[in-house]
Design a protein around this motif. Structure first.
Motif: not given
Length: 408
Positions: A124-152
């Motif tokens: 669909h023409g997306y070489i780079k994603s316009p939104v951000q996502w990253r995995e997040y891990h702690e001992d008691s759970f894990k998941g994925i953060w998704i955001s327009r800007d994970l730094g804000r």
């Protein structure tokens, strides 16, 4: 939203077209080596051979039920579905009833879903994603953060638990759906919405209370990031919605024997939004329908496996529909209430309606949207299967508008 802001919002969105036959081919190419690795050649071939009678009968039953038999005898879903939607749902119905979870779960793993998402992006023409996502891990759970800007700091947070009968599914398989939902939230006017998708432990690797404790820990993390419960909506579909209801009941539970007793008291979220919640794990009201792809017998098996041996399958903390204590629901419900969307033809519809009656008795603010002819978790499935953009995004538009109305 002014013109410049609208253009910026449009540029930060990512929604793909429907799944094509090429997509299906690529998915199978990605899936095959994973099945051979995780399941083995013999069991993979055996599963395919066992499916052959169904596959041979499928064209005949499809043509007869869709085109030749009188319309009044057709299933309600068939009457409203496109041929592609109808065909795929027939295959899913067979798979849910006949393919063992240890094989089915491979379909949803990160190793299959992540490269498939990358392929869909490139197609669909997306070489780079316009939104951000990253995995997040702690001992008691894990998941994925998704955001327009994970730094804000986010101005809205959606905490999501995926479905899959507690035995299948992953946040990576749901990532395309969640990216589309993030896009809808941006277009609805949120500046920097964020989604945290919980990656909970599947059955049989663990049973209750493992998943509930992971959901509680994940919610505590979301609270720490949001710093304000009034901007949080908790959500999930099917089994994930069960976990969300269980989370809410834990937050309102004052029993000493509760798994969450003695943990730091967490503030309740502003809103709960549930897609086809699996309200009662083992219910006599769950009956197979001509339309839905779920199988009542298999569903009860999944439910008992999730409950395990440490708790009764009828305990409200594992099966929220068993909670008839209106005061408990009142203590547990979010400040802005609960919104539920479901299909009129799905197996779980009777239990969902029963839960809404109890919530109303508890003076909880309850909203709902039922889809005529609709089946289980259709807002999720339709994003991949429906041909027109309006139909693909119809379910997401409904829930996003409800969020925006209750959390301005």
């Amino acid at each position: 939203m002014d013109t410049a802001a609208a253009a910026a919002a449009e540029g930060a969105t990512m929604t793909f077209g429907p799944v094509s036959y090429l997509d299906c081919l690529v998915f199978c190419l990605l899936l095959t080596p994973q099945l051979l690795w995780h399941v083995g050649l013999f069991d993979t071939v055996l599963c395919v051979l066992q499916a052959l009678p169904f596959l041979l009968k499928l064209p005949v039953s499809f043509v007869w039920e869709r085109y030749l038999c009188p319309r009044r005898h057709r299933a309600p879903f068939v009457q409203v579905a496109s041929p592609f939607e109808d065909f795929v749902v027939r295959c899913v119905r067979y798979a849910f009833a006949n393919i063992p979870p240890r094989i089915g779960r491979v379909f949803f793993t990160k190793e299959v879903a992540a490269p498939f998402l990358r392929f869909r992006m490139l197609r669909h023409g997306y070489i780079k994603s316009p939104v951000q996502w990253r995995e997040y891990h702690e001992d008691s759970f894990k998941g994925i953060w998704i955001s327009r800007d994970l730094g804000r700091k986010p101005d809205f947070v959606l905490y999501y638990a995926h479905g899959g009968g507690f035995s299948m599914g992953s946040s990576y398989f749901y990532l395309e759906f969640l990216l589309a939902w993030l896009s809808a939230l941006i277009l609805a006017g949120y500046d920097n919405p964020a989604i945290f998708a919980l990656e909970y432990t599947l059955v049989p690797d663990a049973s209750y209370p493992t998943q509930a404790l992971e959901a509680i820990s994940g919610y505590g993390h979301v609270l720490s990031v949001a710093q304000d419960p009034s901007i949080i909506c908790v959500s999930g579909d099917s089994a994930g919605a069960t976990l969300i209801l269980s989370l809410l009941l834990h937050l309102g539970d004052d029993r000493r024997e509760s798994p969450s007793h003695g943990r730091m008291q967490l503030q309740k979220p502003a809103l709960a939004l549930l897609i086809s919640p699996w309200v009662t794990l083992v219910s006599s009201r769950q009956k197979n329908t001509k339309s839905d792809y779920l199988d009542a017998h298999q569903l009860r098996q999944y439910g008992r496996q999730f409950a395990g041996t440490k708790i009764s399958e009828n305990d409200p903390l594992v099966s929220p529909g068993c909670c008839t204590d209106v005061s408990w629901w009142k203590r547990s419900s979010p400040s802005k209430g609960i919104f539920i969307t479901y299909g009129e033809e799905e197996i779980m519809a009777p239990d969902i309606k029963d839960l809404m009656k109890i919530l109303c008795e508890a003076d909880v603010v309850v909203g709902s949207k039922s889809e005529a002819g609709g089946i289980h978790a259709w807002p999720v499935a339709s994003l991949f299967l429906s041909s027109s953009k309006a139909q693909r995004l119809k379910g997401l538009k409904t829930v996003t508008e409800e969020i925006r109305r209750r959390i301005p």
